[in-house]
Design a protein around this motif. Structure first.
Motif, mmCIF file in Angstrom:
data_model
loop_
_atom_site.group_PDB
_atom_site.id
_atom_site.type_symbol
_atom_site.label_atom_id
_atom_site.label_comp_id
_atom_site.label_asym_id
_atom_site.label_seq_id
_atom_site.Cartn_x
_atom_site.Cartn_y
_atom_site.Cartn_z
ATOM 1 N N ASP A 98 39.044 67.131 -24.786
ATOM 2 C CA ASP A 98 40.119 66.497 -25.547
ATOM 3 C C ASP A 98 39.636 66.393 -26.985
ATOM 4 O O ASP A 98 38.792 65.564 -27.313
ATOM 5 C CB ASP A 98 40.440 65.110 -24.994
ATOM 6 C CG ASP A 98 41.599 64.442 -25.737
ATOM 7 O OD1 ASP A 98 42.091 65.022 -26.726
ATOM 8 O OD2 ASP A 98 42.001 63.336 -25.336
ATOM 9 N N TYR A 107 44.738 74.066 -31.867
ATOM 10 C CA TYR A 107 44.021 74.730 -30.775
ATOM 11 C C TYR A 107 43.249 75.941 -31.282
ATOM 12 O O TYR A 107 42.062 76.106 -30.975
ATOM 13 C CB TYR A 107 45.009 75.147 -29.686
ATOM 14 C CG TYR A 107 44.457 76.169 -28.722
ATOM 15 C CD1 TYR A 107 43.428 75.841 -27.842
ATOM 16 C CD2 TYR A 107 44.945 77.482 -28.718
ATOM 17 C CE1 TYR A 107 42.903 76.792 -26.968
ATOM 18 C CE2 TYR A 107 44.432 78.424 -27.843
ATOM 19 C CZ TYR A 107 43.414 78.075 -26.977
ATOM 20 O OH TYR A 107 42.896 79.014 -26.119
ATOM 21 N N GLN A 111 39.314 76.349 -31.237
ATOM 22 C CA GLN A 111 38.801 77.478 -30.460
ATOM 23 C C GLN A 111 37.869 78.331 -31.318
ATOM 24 O O GLN A 111 36.816 78.790 -30.853
ATOM 25 C CB GLN A 111 39.964 78.313 -29.933
ATOM 26 C CG GLN A 111 39.548 79.449 -29.006
ATOM 27 C CD GLN A 111 40.737 80.303 -28.614
ATOM 28 O OE1 GLN A 111 41.594 80.601 -29.452
ATOM 29 N NE2 GLN A 111 40.812 80.682 -27.358
ATOM 30 N N TRP A 122 41.369 72.633 -21.508
ATOM 31 C CA TRP A 122 41.759 71.961 -22.743
ATOM 32 C C TRP A 122 42.715 70.833 -22.409
ATOM 33 O O TRP A 122 43.707 71.039 -21.713
ATOM 34 C CB TRP A 122 42.441 72.931 -23.707
ATOM 35 C CG TRP A 122 41.527 73.943 -24.318
ATOM 36 C CD1 TRP A 122 41.147 75.139 -23.785
ATOM 37 C CD2 TRP A 122 40.867 73.842 -25.592
ATOM 38 N NE1 TRP A 122 40.301 75.796 -24.647
ATOM 39 C CE2 TRP A 122 40.112 75.027 -25.763
ATOM 40 C CE3 TRP A 122 40.866 72.882 -26.599
ATOM 41 C CZ2 TRP A 122 39.358 75.273 -26.893
ATOM 42 C CZ3 TRP A 122 40.106 73.119 -27.739
ATOM 43 C CH2 TRP A 122 39.353 74.302 -27.883
ATOM 44 N N ILE A 142 46.957 78.833 -24.057
ATOM 45 C CA ILE A 142 45.808 78.409 -23.253
ATOM 46 C C ILE A 142 45.872 78.968 -21.842
ATOM 47 O O ILE A 142 44.854 79.336 -21.253
ATOM 48 C CB ILE A 142 45.735 76.860 -23.202
ATOM 49 C CG1 ILE A 142 45.521 76.295 -24.609
ATOM 50 C CG2 ILE A 142 44.635 76.388 -22.256
ATOM 51 C CD1 ILE A 142 45.671 74.781 -24.693
#
Length: 257
Positions: A98, A107, A111, A122, A142
């Motif tokens: 988190d 994200y 990443q 995730w 994801i």
């Protein structure tokens, strides 16, 4: 150390998903969601509060395979603590991360910062989420098997910042997330975290399991001892987040409760 497979308590023990909260490079102890009051962890199992030390304890003393990691600085829109996350993963734990991901842009940024580490799952938390459209985009980016939606509550009420979610009940939010394709959901009342008075979410989880039996439900917050895992599991939670009771020694590697 007692064998997991031979010990009668291992059924509840195997449901535990251990937690590490990160803040300013330290592993910290959560208390009732009041993050400004979080302090570096202390434990009879180790000295210091380095995240890698906690991860080593979880892996070597308890034999855990997974670890939920909350990067509180990233959640507060500061900086991702990539080095601490990597220090946890290097001990062989599958990281459920988190890091305040609420949009595809965040994200992809995180990443990229974790290019040498691919988190096992995730966490997309309600308190960080930008919109329902972002859920669809993140599910596509994801993948539904690595995407975990966190239904964050505070004293029983959904914890959200965006108008799009205001006025919705916890059940309505969960229903909508699942309708969009979410397969795994954490139900966590932050007011219970670190307080040691048990979870407040068993009735809600039982209700949600009845509505969506095929979803993987995850509970947590307030576990005082190993037996506190049982009511959440009985309500339908397949995994249970635990931190303080592991760090304090109330849940031990020998299953002495």
């Amino acid at each position: 150390m007692t064998s997991l497979s031979n010990d009668p308590s291992s059924f509840w023990y195997s449901a535990i998903l251990p937690v590490i909260d990160l803040q300013f490079g330290c592993a910290v102890r959560g208390f009732a969601g009041r993050r400004k009051e979080y302090m570096p962890v202390m434990s009879p199992h180790f000295q210091g509060s380095r995240p890698g030390t906690v991860a080593h304890m979880y892996k070597q003393k308890f034999g855990f395979k997974d670890c939920y990691v909350a990067d509180l600085n990233a959640i507060a829109e500061m900086h991702l603590d990539a080095s601490s996350i990597e220090a946890i993963a290097v001990h062989g734990l599958n990281v459920w991360l988190d890091s305040g991901v609420g949009s595809v842009e965040t994200y992809r940024e995180h990443q990229g910062l974790l290019r040498d580490l691919s988190p096992y799952r995730w966490i997309v938390a309600l308190e960080s989420l930008e919109s329902w459209a972002a859920v669809e985009q993140l599910l596509a980016a994801i993948g539904p098997d690595r995407f975990v939606f966190s239904l964050d509550l505070m004293d029983g009420l959904p914890l959200c910042e965006k108008d799009e979610f205001r006025g919705m009940s916890a059940e309505q939010i969960a229903d909508q997330a699942i309708q969009l394709g979410v397969k795994s959901v954490i139900v966590l009342d932050l007011a219970s975290v670190g307080v040691g008075e048990g979870s407040r979410t068993e009735p809600l989880i039982a209700n949600l399991v009845a509505r969506h039996p095929d979803v993987m439900w995850i509970g947590g917050g307030g576990a005082r001892r190993l037996k506190d895992v049982e009511p959440l599991y009985t309500a339908g939670a397949k995994r249970v987040l635990v931190a303080s009771a592991l760090l304090d020694g109330r849940i031990t590697p020998q299953f002495v409760d």
